[in-house]
Design a protein around this motif. Structure first.
Motif, PDB file in Angstrom:
ATOM      1  N   LEU A   1       0.828  -1.208   0.000  1.00  0.00           N
ATOM      2  CA  LEU A   1       0.000   0.000   0.000  1.00  0.00           C
ATOM      3  C   LEU A   1       0.860   1.255   0.000  1.00  0.00           C
ATOM      4  N   ILE A   2       1.885   1.299   0.843  1.00  0.00           N
ATOM      5  CA  ILE A   2       2.749   2.485   0.924  1.00  0.00           C
ATOM      6  C   ILE A   2       3.485   2.697  -0.397  1.00  0.00           C
ATOM      7  N   SER A   3       3.972   1.619  -0.987  1.00  0.00           N
ATOM      8  CA  SER A   3       4.665   1.742  -2.266  1.00  0.00           C
ATOM      9  C   SER A   3       3.730   2.279  -3.347  1.00  0.00           C
ATOM     10  N   HIS A   4       2.477   1.828  -3.322  1.00  0.00           N
ATOM     11  CA  HIS A   4       1.507   2.325  -4.294  1.00  0.00           C
ATOM     12  C   HIS A   4       1.265   3.813  -4.117  1.00  0.00           C
ATOM     13  N   VAL A   5       1.033   4.246  -2.885  1.00  0.00           N
ATOM     14  CA  VAL A   5       0.775   5.663  -2.629  1.00  0.00           C
ATOM     15  C   VAL A   5       1.983   6.512  -3.013  1.00  0.00           C
ATOM     16  N   CYS A   6       3.185   6.030  -2.693  1.00  0.00           N
ATOM     17  CA  CYS A   6       4.396   6.783  -3.024  1.00  0.00           C
ATOM     18  C   CYS A   6       4.606   6.844  -4.533  1.00  0.00           C
ATOM     19  N   ALA A   7       4.364   5.747  -5.230  1.00  0.00           N
ATOM     20  CA  ALA A   7       4.488   5.767  -6.689  1.00  0.00           C
ATOM     21  C   ALA A   7       3.476   6.718  -7.316  1.00  0.00           C
ATOM     22  N   MET A   8       2.305   6.841  -6.698  1.00  0.00           N
ATOM     23  CA  MET A   8       1.248   7.689  -7.217  1.00  0.00           C
ATOM     24  C   MET A   8       1.527   9.170  -6.967  1.00  0.00           C
ATOM     25  N   THR A   9       2.188   9.495  -5.874  1.00  0.00           N
ATOM     26  CA  THR A   9       2.341  10.896  -5.476  1.00  0.00           C
ATOM     27  C   THR A   9       3.760  11.432  -5.670  1.00  0.00           C
ATOM     28  N   THR A  10       4.654  10.632  -6.229  1.00  0.00           N
ATOM     29  CA  THR A  10       6.025  11.077  -6.449  1.00  0.00           C
ATOM     30  C   THR A  10       6.203  11.549  -7.888  1.00  0.00           C
ATOM     31  N   ASP A  11       6.898  12.655  -8.045  1.00  0.00           N
ATOM     32  CA  ASP A  11       7.208  13.176  -9.375  1.00  0.00           C
ATOM     33  C   ASP A  11       7.981  12.119 -10.161  1.00  0.00           C
ATOM     34  N   PRO A  12       7.442  11.652 -11.285  1.00  0.00           N
ATOM     35  CA  PRO A  12       8.128  10.588 -12.029  1.00  0.00           C
ATOM     36  C   PRO A  12       9.339  11.062 -12.824  1.00  0.00           C
ATOM     37  N   GLY A  13       9.543  12.352 -12.917  1.00  0.00           N
ATOM     38  CA  GLY A  13      10.712  12.827 -13.666  1.00  0.00           C
ATOM     39  C   GLY A  13      10.455  14.069 -14.495  1.00  0.00           C
ATOM     40  N   THR A  14       9.735  15.038 -13.915  1.00  0.00           N
ATOM     41  CA  THR A  14       9.519  16.299 -14.615  1.00  0.00           C
ATOM     42  C   THR A  14      10.857  16.961 -14.936  1.00  0.00           C
ATOM     43  N   ILE A  15      10.978  17.505 -16.120  1.00  0.00           N
ATOM     44  CA  ILE A  15      12.207  18.176 -16.523  1.00  0.00           C
ATOM     45  C   ILE A  15      12.298  19.511 -15.783  1.00  0.00           C
ATOM     46  N   SER A  16      13.255  19.615 -14.897  1.00  0.00           N
ATOM     47  CA  SER A  16      13.367  20.794 -14.046  1.00  0.00           C
ATOM     48  C   SER A  16      14.122  21.946 -14.702  1.00  0.00           C
ATOM     49  N   GLU A  17      14.796  21.681 -15.809  1.00  0.00           N
ATOM     50  CA  GLU A  17      15.566  22.723 -16.495  1.00  0.00           C
ATOM     51  C   GLU A  17      14.799  23.168 -17.734  1.00  0.00           C
ATOM     52  N   SER A  18      14.543  24.463 -17.828  1.00  0.00           N
ATOM     53  CA  SER A  18      13.759  24.974 -18.948  1.00  0.00           C
ATOM     54  C   SER A  18      14.573  25.106 -20.228  1.00  0.00           C
ATOM     55  N   ALA A  19      15.886  25.198 -20.104  1.00  0.00           N
ATOM     56  CA  ALA A  19      16.744  25.342 -21.278  1.00  0.00           C
ATOM     57  C   ALA A  19      17.914  24.376 -21.186  1.00  0.00           C
ATOM     58  N   ALA A  20      18.379  23.947 -22.329  1.00  0.00           N
ATOM     59  CA  ALA A  20      19.509  23.036 -22.370  1.00  0.00           C
ATOM     60  C   ALA A  20      20.798  23.762 -21.988  1.00  0.00           C
ATOM     61  N   PRO A  21      21.761  23.052 -21.418  1.00  0.00           N
ATOM     62  CA  PRO A  21      23.046  23.683 -21.135  1.00  0.00           C
ATOM     63  C   PRO A  21      23.684  24.217 -22.413  1.00  0.00           C
ATOM     64  N   ALA A  22      24.497  25.249 -22.266  1.00  0.00           N
ATOM     65  CA  ALA A  22      25.122  25.870 -23.434  1.00  0.00           C
ATOM     66  C   ALA A  22      25.999  24.879 -24.196  1.00  0.00           C
ATOM     67  N   SER A  23      26.550  23.908 -23.478  1.00  0.00           N
ATOM     68  CA  SER A  23      27.445  22.946 -24.117  1.00  0.00           C
ATOM     69  C   SER A  23      26.707  21.823 -24.819  1.00  0.00           C
ATOM     70  N   PHE A  24      25.368  21.758 -24.668  1.00  0.00           N
ATOM     71  CA  PHE A  24      24.596  20.665 -25.261  1.00  0.00           C
ATOM     72  C   PHE A  24      24.309  20.982 -26.718  1.00  0.00           C
ATOM     73  N   SER A  25      24.664  20.060 -27.603  1.00  0.00           N
ATOM     74  CA  SER A  25      24.493  20.296 -29.030  1.00  0.00           C
ATOM     75  C   SER A  25      23.138  19.792 -29.503  1.00  0.00           C
ATOM     76  N   ASN A  26      22.565  20.519 -30.440  1.00  0.00           N
ATOM     77  CA  ASN A  26      21.292  20.168 -31.077  1.00  0.00           C
ATOM     78  C   ASN A  26      20.169  19.913 -30.078  1.00  0.00           C
ATOM     79  N   PRO A  27      19.864  20.866 -29.185  1.00  0.00           N
ATOM     80  CA  PRO A  27      18.765  20.638 -28.230  1.00  0.00           C
ATOM     81  C   PRO A  27      17.414  20.677 -28.925  1.00  0.00           C
ATOM     82  N   LYS A  28      16.469  19.941 -28.370  1.00  0.00           N
ATOM     83  CA  LYS A  28      15.096  19.957 -28.853  1.00  0.00           C
ATOM     84  C   LYS A  28      14.214  20.696 -27.853  1.00  0.00           C
ATOM     85  N   ALA A  29      13.136  21.270 -28.331  1.00  0.00           N
ATOM     86  CA  ALA A  29      12.170  21.955 -27.473  1.00  0.00           C
ATOM     87  C   ALA A  29      10.811  21.281 -27.621  1.00  0.00           C
ATOM     88  N   CYS A  30      10.076  21.169 -26.514  1.00  0.00           N
ATOM     89  CA  CYS A  30       8.725  20.605 -26.550  1.00  0.00           C
ATOM     90  C   CYS A  30       7.734  21.744 -26.713  1.00  0.00           C
TER      91      CYS A  30
END
Length: 357
Positions: free
Chosen positions: A93-122
């Motif tokens: 039950l606890i694992s289910h609730v935690c899986a449901m309420t945990t951020d699965p991996g939102t991209i926290s950086e709005s822009a790619a690093p300057a050194s990153f080549s060929n970035p894509k935008a959503c």
């Protein structure tokens, strides 16, 4: 909230799209009717199973007038068995609730690093950076790093941030189902053994039989269903390729199984079985490497539930001119491929992936 509602009305966006990513990560709950309903069903099934085992098995076999703990009228052995059983169900039950309420991996950086080549935008995320291994979920309405699929049973995406919790939910659920079947079988064998004459034995109560039968069927179905999904998750870690990437014919950098495992579960084995996130910080620059046998003439976006460039172009055209990002550079590798690698569980239900790409 009221402020979110006002922002939604003024911008024409959903409340999830209106809030900044940082706020979404701190208050993660998807308001999806199907996901909420299936989550409640999951909790109800766990609660029903617990009630049947405690009421018709443990209380029947281990009830005593002189309990060590007054609130729990069970013998010492019954207390131990009850505690262990509650522990397994509780971890599920606890694992289910935690899986449901945990951020699965939102991209926290709005822009790619300057050194990153060929970035894509959503374009569906108003031009935010879209790392190579990120995908846009139609239900969560944002890009998720290393998104495997959107699971309605946990009302959340399964991504790098909560994949460990999702796997623990599967493991503890399968373990609880197996233990429940053993308890029911042991109870039935014990009842038969205690009868002096089977022909003269009084049959168990009808309610007890019906409830125990329902739980047995539930646990058998859970073991088959959960076991299949668990196999898929272990395979995804082994090959370092999410389910979405499987059908796109791409994967992440490959090393040993344990290196991949620690990317999801963390470096300390002491926390692998505990239901809280322990994965290292994500490396958004991690490349999506095309499979060696990938071909360029395969398009499975419809059956996968993936909306391709046309959907993003529609969203792009509806944005104010000032808000439109510069067109992203072409990706370094074609994500399409020949017929997807066999991941058998999803062959008949690929639309459940629920992603824009």
């Amino acid at each position: 909230t009221w402020a979110a509602a006002q922002l939604q009305r003024s911008s024409g966006l959903s409340w999830q799209e209106s809030l900044p990513v940082e706020a979404l990560s701190a208050m993660w709950v998807n308001c999806d009717a199907l996901g909420i309903a299936l989550s409640v069903v999951t909790w109800a099934l766990l609660a029903f199973t617990d009630w049947v085992i405690v009421r018709y098995v443990l209380s029947s076999w281990f009830w005593t007038q002189r309990p060590r703990i007054g609130a729990v009228p069970l013998t010492d052995l019954g207390l131990v068995l009850s505690f262990l059983y509650q522990l397994v169900l509780g971890m599920s039950l606890i694992s289910h609730v935690c899986a449901m309420t945990t951020d699965p991996g939102t991209i926290s950086e709005s822009a790619a690093p300057a050194s990153f080549s060929n970035p894509k935008a959503c374009k569906l995320c108003q031009g935010r950076w879209k790392p190579p291994r990120a995908h846009h979920c139609k239900t969560c309405r944002r890009c998720i790093f290393r998104m495997d699929h959107h699971c309605p049973w946990v009302n959340n995406c399964v991504g790098l941030g909560n994949q460990k919790l999702f796997i623990l939910f599967l493991v503890y659920t399968a373990l609880a189902a197996a233990v429940t079947l053993l308890v029911l079988a042991g109870s039935a064998i014990g009842w038969l053994w205690s009868q002096k004459s089977w022909s003269d034995a009084a049959p168990p109560g009808s309610v007890s039989l019906i409830c125990s039968g329902l739980v047995a069927v539930e646990c058998l179905a859970a073991m088959l269903f959960v076991g299949d999904i668990l196999q898929e998750q272990v395979e995804s870690i082994q090959v370092n390729s999410t389910l979405v990437e499987t059908y796109q014919r791409t994967h992440g950098p490959r090393s040993t199984f344990w290196v991949h495992w620690k990317q999801v579960f963390g470096h300390s084995w002491l926390v692998w079985g505990l239901p809280f996130p322990s994965a290292p910080a994500p490396d958004y620059a991690e490349p999506a490497i095309p499979d060696e046998d990938a071909m360029n003439d395969y398009d499975d976006s419809g059956s996968l539930g993936i909306a391709g460039e046309e959907t993003e172009e529609d969203a792009f055209s509806q944005m104010p001119t000032a808000a439109q990002p510069a067109p992203p550079a072409a990706p370094r590798g074609d994500s399409a491929g020949a017929e997807a690698r066999p991941r058998h569980r999803y062959e008949a239900a690929r639309s459940d992936l629920n992603v824009h790409d």
